[in-house]
Design an enzyme around this catalytic site. Structure first.
Site, short mmCIF file in Angstrom:
data_model
loop_
_atom_site.label_atom_id
_atom_site.label_comp_id
_atom_site.label_asym_id
_atom_site.label_seq_id
_atom_site.Cartn_x
_atom_site.Cartn_y
_atom_site.Cartn_z
N ASP A 144 39.58 31.84 50.10
CA ASP A 144 40.03 31.90 48.76
C ASP A 144 39.42 31.52 47.92
OD1 ASP A 144 42.05 32.68 46.88
OD2 ASP A 144 43.69 31.87 47.78
C1 BGC Z 1 44.32 33.71 44.91
C2 BGC Z 1 43.99 34.95 45.78
C3 BGC Z 1 43.25 35.94 45.18
C4 BGC Z 1 41.74 35.32 44.40
C5 BGC Z 1 41.13 36.04 43.60
C6 BGC Z 1 43.43 33.28 44.49
O1 BGC Z 1 43.67 32.31 43.35
O2 BGC Z 1 45.14 32.97 45.77
O3 BGC Z 1 45.23 35.72 46.47
O4 BGC Z 1 42.76 37.06 45.72
O5 BGC Z 1 42.39 34.24 43.64
O6 BGC Z 1 41.50 36.29 42.38
#
Ligand code: BGC
Length: 741
Positions: free
Chosen positions: A265
């Site tokens: 993530d």
């Molecule tokens: C989220 C993810 C997301 C990523 C990119 C993170 O804060 O938890 O689900 O894909 O950001 O935007």
């Protein structure tokens, strides 16, 4: 004379370039199997290039080896449409004007359709739009289990049940990957709250992990062949999920034989050694400059020092290349398409099928426009749009039809529609304060408080003067609502909507309440209000979909993907004090174990406000002729029964099959969903439905055997219209205990 290393490299580069130019390098040959192409390409890559393939070099981009014709790997959020283009080096928007997308309804709505085929169509639409935007990986779908109704991201996920969540996941992933776009199923694992998500350490027993929190991921990997998976922000048993040896090396790659890429993530990587060794394949952005990413220079230096094996790097590279080859990115992909008529139609169908009719007393619904000339539409959610917002899942929609617009275009010709706001959801300050009693309270803007009464009085007056009221309220994508990064603080509707609804229904008993919200809410006014719909968030065609259900163009067929508790303290995660939610001293303990959602309510005999699987129709269905046939191996069964549309309108029913062990030797939930099918029936039509059960449908996870065990004994097979509306029951006996897959 031997060529020096530099000369050899030059010669190699020249010959590769020549091959590349002629299109003859085996890795460039699309007729060869992907694995052969990868093995041909790997030795051509320098250490620098390999390292470049395992970390970000832009907010949503990694890799790229230009000299060899290997494109950058572009990712995008996810999951309800292709997110607007972001800047390369910050979270800011790139400011494009050609990055509008179709907004599909988010996860909770898709799950409420109980229709994996529609989930597949969502994936297909998003895949076509992703291709048009040159994205290789969609950071989707999100499938964390709803453990608490307060999780700010419930709207983005598929509810409380592993089987339902798994079926929707498989549909979505297959639909998406059929379009030359990789899915990145997220967030692996146990990211079930937003509070402290960046560091909270989740503790649960092994059976709970295997039986509740992992099966949807397992289905996404094993059945749908997801090409990538995103590590969660939180820790699991003391180690960050993005480099968690147990989850990634042992379970995902060891037991499930996952061949794709584990992507962190964004900012979820914390340590080079763990990232190198514990199963992470692609580090996406950290707050550090690109080269300083844990899997960039520090990893390279570690490899050069002999601290980390080169084979480990090659394994990561292989996994990332697999995505590029599998999505046709090296060979050239089919052109994509954006916001076609078909995409809009699919968005509408999903929104329609997701709407859940919770209550329909007094036959107010469907609304007969001939009967009601003056319709008062009340509530801020009737004029809000929801596609943008909620953080990463937000979509810059081409258009979004609001509830009011949908109602107006459906009946403006025949009815006189008035609109009043009634309440507004003011922006809350992000800081919570504690009042004298230690209760957390949000700070509301004082001008709002002054206005609120005026708005409410106007709405009540409008209600009094109308023949019928449609109240459209709920939550929205604001802090402490349905929003990433924070959880809600209670089940209550914000902005005194409860008080307003009670006043409106007292002024006009012909009131329909439509809730636009991605999570359960409390409904203290339920006894007074004759008709209530849970409309969730509906994407681009939300208003059209809602109006079509309200006015009976289609019978509602959505079913709740989660239980609605009466009060938050009835909810399993909220029985154990702060240790169980949101955690204390850095850890959260899932003390309720297997008893999540209806497994808790039904086992403990606590009456929910609305049960899992509940959803009414404008027609009625009768169930008969259940048979449970045993297969030769006696570890699987086929359930069949007949469903009749006993009413006078066309409608679809979700036939749900729950398995109840009779005298299990281990603790088990009283019953669990193990199959379902959705059938569309004309008035009077009868259909025989068949729902297969496998060995796994009867099994529990036995940690000491590291496997699934279907225990000998008697089981009830319960078939019904919700988890608490069982219409038929049969029995099934397993003659001997068996290990199953
Ligand atoms: C989220 C993810 C997301 C990523 C990119 C993170 O804060 O938890 O689900 O894909 O950001 O935007």
């Amino acid at each position: 004379m031997k060529a020096s290393t530099a000369t050899r490299t030059l010669l190699l580069t020249a010959s590769t370039l020549a091959l590349v130019a002629q299109g003859k390098a085996p890795y460039l040959d699309p007729s060869l199997p992907v694995e052969k192409r990868i093995e041909d390409l790997l030795p051509r890559l320098t250490l620098d290039e390999k390292i470049g393939l395992v970390h970000a070099n832009g907010m949503f981009r990694s890799g790229g080896v230009e000299r060899l014709g290997i494109p950058y790997l572009w990712t995008a959020d996810g999951p309800q449409g292709v997110r607007e283009e972001g800047a390369l080096d910050s979270w800011a928007s790139a400011g494009w004007t050609n990055d509008f997308a179709t907004a599909l309804p988010p996860g909770a709505t898709v799950a409420a359709t109980w229709n994996p085929e529609l989930a597949a169509l969502c994936g297909k639409v998003i895949g076509e739009e992703a291709r048009a935007r040159n994205k290789h990986v969609m950071l989707a779908p999100g499938l964390n289990i709803l453990r608490t109704p307060l999780c700010g991201r419930n709207y983005d996920y598929y509810g409380e049940d592993p089987w339902l969540s798994g079926r929707i996941t498989v549909g979505y992933v297959k639909g998406l990957q059929g379009e030359q776009v990789a899915a990145c199923i997220k967030h692996f694992a146990a990211n079930n709250q937003e509070t402290d998500r960046g560091f909270v350490d989740v503790q649960m027993d092994e059976r709970t992990l295997r039986e509740i929190y992992l099966p949807a991921f397992e289905a996404g990997v094993k059945e749908a062949g997801a090409l990538s998976i995103m590590g969660a922000y939180n820790k699991f048993r003391g180690q960050y999920c993005c480099h968690n040896d147990y989850l990634l090396n042992q379970v995902l790659k060891g037991e499930w034989h996952f061949q794709g890429s584990v992507i962190s993530d964004w900012g979820g990587t914390h340590d080079t050694r763990e990232a190198a060794l514990n199963g992470l394949d692609l580090e996406m952005v950290t707050p550090l400059p690109g080269d300083a990413n844990f899997l960039a220079k520090p990893y390279q230096a570690g490899i050069e020092r002999g601290e980390f094996p080169r084979a480990g790097l090659e394994d990561k590279v292989r996994r990332n290349l697999r995505i590029l080859f599998a999505t046709g990115s090296v060979d050239g992909r089919r052109p994509g398409s954006i916001n076609t008529h078909e995409h809009q139609e699919i968005a509408r169908r999903v929104a329609q099928e997701g709407i859940v009719l919770l209550k329909n007393g007094g036959s107010l619904l469907p609304i007969d426009p001939a009967k009601y000339q003056r319709i008062a539409v009340i509530g801020e959610n009737a004029v809000r749009t929801f596609a943008v917002g909620g953080n990463s899942a937000g979509v810059k929609a081409f258009y979004e039809i609001t509830a009011l617009q949908g109602i107006q275009s459906r009946v403006a010709a025949s009815a006189d529609i008035t609109y009043s706001t009634g309440y507004v959801q003011p922006l809350r300050k992000l800081a919570w304060e504690r009042d004298a009693a230690g209760v957390r309270t949000s700070q509301l803007d004082p001008t709002y408080l002054a206005q609120a009464k005026v708005l409410a009085d106007r709405a009540v007056k409008a209600a009094k003067e109308a023949d019928l009221v449609i109240f459209v309220g709920g939550l929205c994508h604001q802090a402490y609502g349905d929003d990433e990064g924070l959880d809600r603080v209670d089940l209550q509707l914000p902005s005194d909507q409860d008080v307003l609804i009670a006043r409106i229904v007292a002024a006009n008993p012909r009131t329909v309440v439509a809730l636009i919200a991605g999570s359960p809410v409390a409904m203290p006014w339920l006894d007074q209000v004759p008709a209530v719909l849970q409309a969730w968030y509906g994407g681009s065609e939300a208003g059209t979909a809602l109006a079509s259900v309200l006015f009976g163009d289609i019978s509602p067929s959505g079913k709740l993907p989660c239980s609605f508790p009466k009060v938050i303290s009835d909810s399993p995660a909220h029985r154990g004090g702060p240790r169980a939610f949101p955690g204390e001293k850095g850890s959260v303990h899932y003390d309720e174990g297997l008893l999540v959602g209806y497994r808790w309510f039904d086992t403990k005999q606590i009456e929910p406000l609305f049960p899992f699987g509940h959803g009414l129709s404008y027609t009625t269905f009768s169930y008969r002729a259940l048979s449970v046939a045993t297969d030769a191996g006696n570890s699987a069964a086929t359930v069949t029964c007949e469903i009749t549309n006993a009413g006078s309108r066309e409608g679809a029913e979700v036939v749900q099959v729950y398995v109840q062990p009779n005298k299990p030797s281990v603790v088990r939930p009283i019953k669990e969903l193990k199959g379902f099918v959705k059938v569309l029936l004309k008035p009077g039509e009868t259909r025989k439905v068949t729902i297969p059960l496998t060995g796994r449908s009867f099994a529990y996870y036995a940690p000491e055997q590291k496997g699934w065990v279907a225990e000998a004994g008697d089981y009830r097979i319960l078939v019904g219209s919700s988890s608490r509306d069982i219409r038929l029951s049969g029995s099934y006996t397993l003659a001997k205990t068996v290990q199953v897959q």
